[in-house]
Each structure stands twice: as structure tokens, then as C-alpha cells.
Design a protein around this motif. Structure first.
Motif, PDB file in Angstrom:
ATOM      1  N   ASP A 116      -5.081 -53.561-108.102  1.00  0.00           N
ATOM      2  CA  ASP A 116      -4.295 -52.979-109.189  1.00  0.00           C
ATOM      3  C   ASP A 116      -4.416 -53.792-110.469  1.00  0.00           C
ATOM      4  OD1 ASP A 116      -3.287 -51.067-107.384  1.00  0.00           O
ATOM      5  OD2 ASP A 116      -1.723 -52.469-106.726  1.00  0.00           O
ATOM      6  N   ARG A 119       0.917 -47.439-108.948  1.00  0.00           N
ATOM      7  CA  ARG A 119       0.522 -46.899-107.649  1.00  0.00           C
ATOM      8  C   ARG A 119       1.731 -46.671-106.745  1.00  0.00           C
ATOM      9  NH1 ARG A 119      -4.270 -47.401-104.914  1.00  0.00           N
ATOM     10  NH2 ARG A 119      -5.012 -48.987-106.399  1.00  0.00           N
ATOM     11  N   LEU A 124      -5.971 -45.588-111.820  1.00  0.00           N
ATOM     12  CA  LEU A 124      -4.601 -45.180-111.510  1.00  0.00           C
ATOM     13  C   LEU A 124      -4.062 -44.134-112.487  1.00  0.00           C
ATOM     14  CD1 LEU A 124      -3.105 -48.706-110.655  1.00  0.00           C
ATOM     15  CD2 LEU A 124      -3.633 -46.852-109.046  1.00  0.00           C
ATOM     16  N   SER A 158      -8.619 -50.726-113.351  1.00  0.00           N
ATOM     17  CA  SER A 158      -7.467 -50.321-112.545  1.00  0.00           C
ATOM     18  C   SER A 158      -6.603 -49.318-113.298  1.00  0.00           C
ATOM     19  CB  SER A 158      -6.629 -51.545-112.160  1.00  0.00           C
ATOM     20  OG  SER A 158      -7.313 -52.356-111.233  1.00  0.00           O
TER      21      SER A 158
END
Length: 242
Positions: free
Chosen positions: A54, A69, A64, A60
Motif C-alpha cells: 500500500d 484498501r 487502489l 499504490s
């Protein structure tokens, strides 16, 4: 031998990694949150600690979709902007310099400028650690370019002028700006300092003008000056003086 391709790759990688760390500083320092506890980054909404996947700079965020997340809350776009800007400026420094010491000094200047800009715009505060790191970079630049005495004179002049403004304006200009210009001026000679202050002042006026026109601000409204000082010095440093 100065290898532009190798140092370009290094600049991008270092910029992304350090940009991610600067995001931590920018978020935690103004809030008084420890840099070591919690050790890992966390979602500011659900407080869930983030996994390594993440925290990959920029990537990331894109994977995402700009959301956490774990709770689905939106992630501020400031995070990838800081990471991308740091990488871009580090890459730019490679092309603006011809030796590793000047490159490192510029990396420090740009890093301090990014941190100061993000924090000063949010809190009207310039953190001491950013001032110190900028001063270290300024000393490195002065030594590498053989202008130590002139840089010290510039720092003294910048500090003196801004200290007077600090008191005359009844602290309308914060003391953080006084310290920051002294650190930034170590990159400059007195001639360049004049340009830096002029550029910073014009940029600040342009920034404040829309607010004055729409009456969202008045002449007594404080404007964060740190970002514009960083901009002014970053430009003035390349204005020929010899």
C-alpha cells in the motif's frame, strides 16, 4: 565521470522513496505524532496500518484508485503529488548541475522547499528541521562553488532584513520566515539574494491577488511566505552574477 543516465535513474528512485517519507513528515510533524510510533504508515480515517504494497510511491495510489484498501475512504492526492514532485525535481537537479556535490545540494534545497511548502500552506508554520536541512545544503553548495564568504554575507543580510520586517510588521511575518531566508541565502551571493526576494515577493502577491479581489482576504491577512522564498531562491541561484 558524470553519467547523466545513471544519475537520472538514481534521482527518480531516490525522489520517489524520499517523497514518500516526506509525506510522513508533512502529516505527522504538524500534528505532533511520533515518527517512530507507529512505525508504519496508517490510514488517517480508520487508523489501519498499511502493508508494504500500500506504500509503493504513486503506484499504490493508482492501483487502489485513490482509496484506502481497508475502509474505502478517499486518499488525498497530495501524497502522489509530493512523491512525483520530489522525483521530478531530483531529476531536474541532475540536468542543472555538473557534479555530484551540487546535485546533492540541490536535492536538499528542493526537499526542504517541498516540505516547507506543504506544511506552511496548511499550518502557517515552517518546521525547524526543514530550516536546518536547508542550511546544511546551503553550506554544501557554498563550499562546492567556492563562495563561502559571500554566502555567509548573504545569510546575514537576509536574516537582518527579515528580522527587521518581523518586528516592524508586529510579527505579521513569522520568525520561521526569518530563519528560513537565512538558511536559503547560504545558496546565494548578495546579488542573487536581491533577485530571490524580488521573485518571492511577486509570486506571493500573485498568490494573494485572487483572494483580495474576491474579498476573501484583506491587507492584514497573513500569507505563507516560505513556499515563495523557496521558489525565489531556486530560480535566483541560476541567475549569473559573475
Amino acid at each position: 565521470m558524470w553519467n547523466t543516465l545513471i544519475f537520472s535513474a538514481i534521482g527518480i528512485i531516490f525522489g520517489l522513496v524520499l517523497g514518500s517519507f516526506y509525506n510522513v513528515l508533512i502529516y505527522r510533524v504538524p500534528k505532533g505524532i511520533s515518527l517512530v510510533n507507529p512505525k508504519r504508515s496508517f490510514c488517517p480515517v480508520c487508523n489501519h496500518q498499511l502493508a508494504w504494497k500500500d506504500n509503493i510511491p504513486i503506484l499504490s495510489y493508482l492501483i487502489l484508485g485513490g482509496k484506502c484498501r481497508y475502509c474505502g475512504s478517499k486518499i488525498s492526492p497530495i501524497y502522489p503529488v509530493i512523491e512525483g514532485s520530489t522525483a521530478a525535481l531530483f531529476l531536474l537537479a541532475v540536468f542543472l548541475t555538473s557534479n555530484i556535490w551540487n546535485m546533492l545540494a540541490l536535492w536538499i534545497l528542493f526537499s526542504g522547499g517541498i516540505i516547507v511548502t506543504a506544511i506552511d500552506l496548511q499550518t502557517m508554520m515552517i518546521p525547524d528541521f526543514a530550516v536546518i536541512m536547508t542550511a546544511v545544503g546551503g553550506v554544501l553548495w557554498a563550499i562546492a562553488n567556492g563562495q563561502v564568504l559571500l554566502s555567509l554575507i548573504s545569510a546575514g543580510i537576509g536574516f537582518g532584513i527579515f528580522l527587521i520586517i518581523h518586528f516592524v510588521s508586529k510579527q505579521g511575518m513569522g520568525f520561521g520566515d526569518v530563519e528560513y531566508i537565512a538558511a536559503l541565502a547560504l545558496y546565494l551571493v548578495p546579488f542573487s539574494l536581491v533577485w530571490a526576494i524580488l521573485i518571492a515577493s511577486i509570486a506571493a502577491i500573485i498568490f494573494a491577488l485572487p483572494m483580495l479581489i474576491t474579498r476573501k482576504a484583506n491587507r492584514k491577512t497573513r500569507v505563507p511566505f516560505g513556499p515563495f522564498l523557496a521558489l525565489g531562491v531556486s530560480i535566483a541561484i541560476f541567475i549569473p552574477w559573475r
